[in-house]
Write a protein that holds these residues in place. Structure first.
Motif, mmCIF file in Angstrom:
data_model
loop_
_atom_site.group_PDB
_atom_site.id
_atom_site.type_symbol
_atom_site.label_atom_id
_atom_site.label_comp_id
_atom_site.label_asym_id
_atom_site.label_seq_id
_atom_site.Cartn_x
_atom_site.Cartn_y
_atom_site.Cartn_z
ATOM 1 N N GLY A 19 0.605 -1.210 -0.129
ATOM 2 C CA GLY A 19 -0.025 -0.100 -0.169
ATOM 3 C C GLY A 19 0.882 1.438 -0.029
ATOM 4 N N PHE A 20 0.182 2.346 0.280
ATOM 5 C CA PHE A 20 0.715 3.537 0.216
ATOM 6 C C PHE A 20 1.795 3.871 1.373
ATOM 7 C CE2 PHE A 20 0.465 8.327 1.290
ATOM 8 C CZ PHE A 20 0.889 8.787 -0.095
ATOM 9 N N THR A 21 2.760 4.429 1.130
ATOM 10 C CA THR A 21 3.721 4.719 2.106
ATOM 11 C C THR A 21 4.373 6.386 1.995
ATOM 12 O OG1 THR A 21 5.842 4.060 3.004
ATOM 13 C CG2 THR A 21 5.880 3.780 1.059
ATOM 14 N N TRP A 22 4.728 6.901 3.051
ATOM 15 C CA TRP A 22 5.261 8.155 2.949
ATOM 16 C C TRP A 22 6.184 8.324 4.077
ATOM 17 C CZ3 TRP A 22 0.858 6.456 5.027
ATOM 18 C CH2 TRP A 22 0.506 6.780 6.278
ATOM 19 N N GLY A 23 6.847 9.550 4.056
ATOM 20 C CA GLY A 23 7.562 10.253 4.892
ATOM 21 C C GLY A 23 7.613 11.528 4.741
ATOM 22 N N LEU A 24 7.398 12.167 5.972
ATOM 23 C CA LEU A 24 7.187 13.816 6.011
ATOM 24 C C LEU A 24 8.024 14.560 6.979
ATOM 25 C CD1 LEU A 24 5.237 15.938 5.093
ATOM 26 C CD2 LEU A 24 3.956 15.342 7.179
ATOM 27 N N ASP A 81 7.781 9.561 -5.443
ATOM 28 C CA ASP A 81 7.665 11.090 -5.637
ATOM 29 C C ASP A 81 7.729 11.899 -4.427
ATOM 30 O OD1 ASP A 81 7.205 13.287 -7.463
ATOM 31 O OD2 ASP A 81 5.199 12.949 -7.701
ATOM 32 N N PHE A 82 8.133 13.307 -4.783
ATOM 33 C CA PHE A 82 8.343 14.272 -3.681
ATOM 34 C C PHE A 82 7.376 15.306 -4.141
ATOM 35 C CE2 PHE A 82 12.621 12.589 -3.755
ATOM 36 C CZ PHE A 82 12.834 12.323 -2.397
ATOM 37 N N ASP A 83 6.890 15.893 -2.979
ATOM 38 C CA ASP A 83 6.001 17.017 -2.989
ATOM 39 C C ASP A 83 6.448 17.889 -1.962
ATOM 40 O OD1 ASP A 83 3.938 18.832 -3.973
ATOM 41 O OD2 ASP A 83 2.562 17.942 -2.330
ATOM 42 N N SER A 84 6.506 19.290 -2.177
ATOM 43 C CA SER A 84 6.734 20.262 -0.887
ATOM 44 C C SER A 84 5.812 21.499 -1.017
ATOM 45 C CB SER A 84 8.100 20.675 -1.257
ATOM 46 O OG SER A 84 8.387 21.405 -2.544
ATOM 47 N N SER A 85 5.800 21.973 -0.078
ATOM 48 C CA SER A 85 5.074 23.337 0.236
ATOM 49 C C SER A 85 5.459 24.035 1.402
ATOM 50 C CB SER A 85 3.363 22.947 0.409
ATOM 51 O OG SER A 85 3.374 22.242 1.738
ATOM 52 N N GLU A 93 7.408 22.189 4.168
ATOM 53 C CA GLU A 93 6.824 20.818 4.335
ATOM 54 C C GLU A 93 7.552 19.969 2.952
ATOM 55 O OE1 GLU A 93 3.047 18.258 4.375
ATOM 56 O OE2 GLU A 93 3.117 19.947 2.966
ATOM 57 N N VAL A 94 8.233 18.848 3.424
ATOM 58 C CA VAL A 94 8.515 17.857 2.176
ATOM 59 C C VAL A 94 8.323 16.701 2.533
ATOM 60 C CG1 VAL A 94 10.623 16.797 0.948
ATOM 61 C CG2 VAL A 94 10.648 19.061 1.876
ATOM 62 N N LEU A 95 7.345 16.079 1.482
ATOM 63 C CA LEU A 95 6.833 14.668 1.444
ATOM 64 C C LEU A 95 7.387 13.785 0.370
ATOM 65 C CD1 LEU A 95 4.340 12.713 2.475
ATOM 66 C CD2 LEU A 95 3.063 13.714 0.443
ATOM 67 N N ALA A 96 7.798 12.606 0.927
ATOM 68 C CA ALA A 96 8.113 11.602 -0.192
ATOM 69 C C ALA A 96 7.254 10.599 -0.217
ATOM 70 C CB ALA A 96 9.545 11.147 0.234
ATOM 71 N N CYS A 97 6.608 10.007 -0.992
ATOM 72 C CA CYS A 97 5.523 9.010 -1.048
ATOM 73 C C CYS A 97 5.778 8.036 -2.172
ATOM 74 C CB CYS A 97 4.138 9.806 -1.133
ATOM 75 S SG CYS A 97 3.958 10.632 -2.501
ATOM 76 N N GLY A 98 5.330 6.791 -2.169
ATOM 77 C CA GLY A 98 5.028 5.803 -3.272
ATOM 78 C C GLY A 98 4.186 4.683 -2.774
ATOM 79 N N THR A 99 4.367 3.605 -3.314
ATOM 80 C CA THR A 99 3.637 2.311 -3.096
ATOM 81 C C THR A 99 4.639 1.375 -2.677
ATOM 82 O OG1 THR A 99 2.145 2.940 -4.859
ATOM 83 C CG2 THR A 99 2.243 0.661 -4.117
#
Length: 116
Positions: A19-24, A81-85, A93-99
């Motif tokens: 499933g979905f995994t992330w690091g924030l 993928d990465f996302d930041s805001s 805020e930096v988010l790394a996420c994937g499956t």
């Protein structure tokens, strides 16, 4: 832990999807760093303080994502993928996420691609 931005791992087959995994992470440069960075904006060019902050933040988010995936029983993460805001005027805020998936080495020999 295998980490890829593709939806597959070359040479491996996905045997289970966790499933979905992330690091924030949310970080702030701090008053001194913000002051120095604001001085650099006067002259233009790269703001090294912020580049360093974002590189460290991405690595920490990636490390946290790996740990989360490992806790789920995964040995790989696909479609990373990465996302930041920006939060407020001084926090990022930096988010790394994937499956999170479990992969096994492909044992079947590779077959050539044929176009009709």
């Amino acid at each position: 832990m295998i980490i890829v931005s593709t939806p597959y791992v070359p040479g491996y087959k996905i045997t289970k999807t966790m499933g979905f995994t992330w690091g924030l992470i949310v970080r702030s440069r701090g008053l001194g760093g913000n002051f120095i960075a604001s001085l650099r904006t006067i002259f233009g060019g790269e703001i090294h303080e912020y580049s360093e902050l974002l590189n460290q933040s991405r690595q920490q988010a990636l490390d946290r994502m790996k740990e989360h995936a490992k806790a789920m029983g995964a040995n790989a993460v696909i479609s990373v993928d990465f996302d930041s805001s920006e939060l407020g005027q001084s926090m990022t805020e930096v988010l790394a996420c994937g499956t999170a998936v479990f992969v096994e080495k492909e044992t079947a020999p590779a077959s050539p691609v044929r176009l009709s």
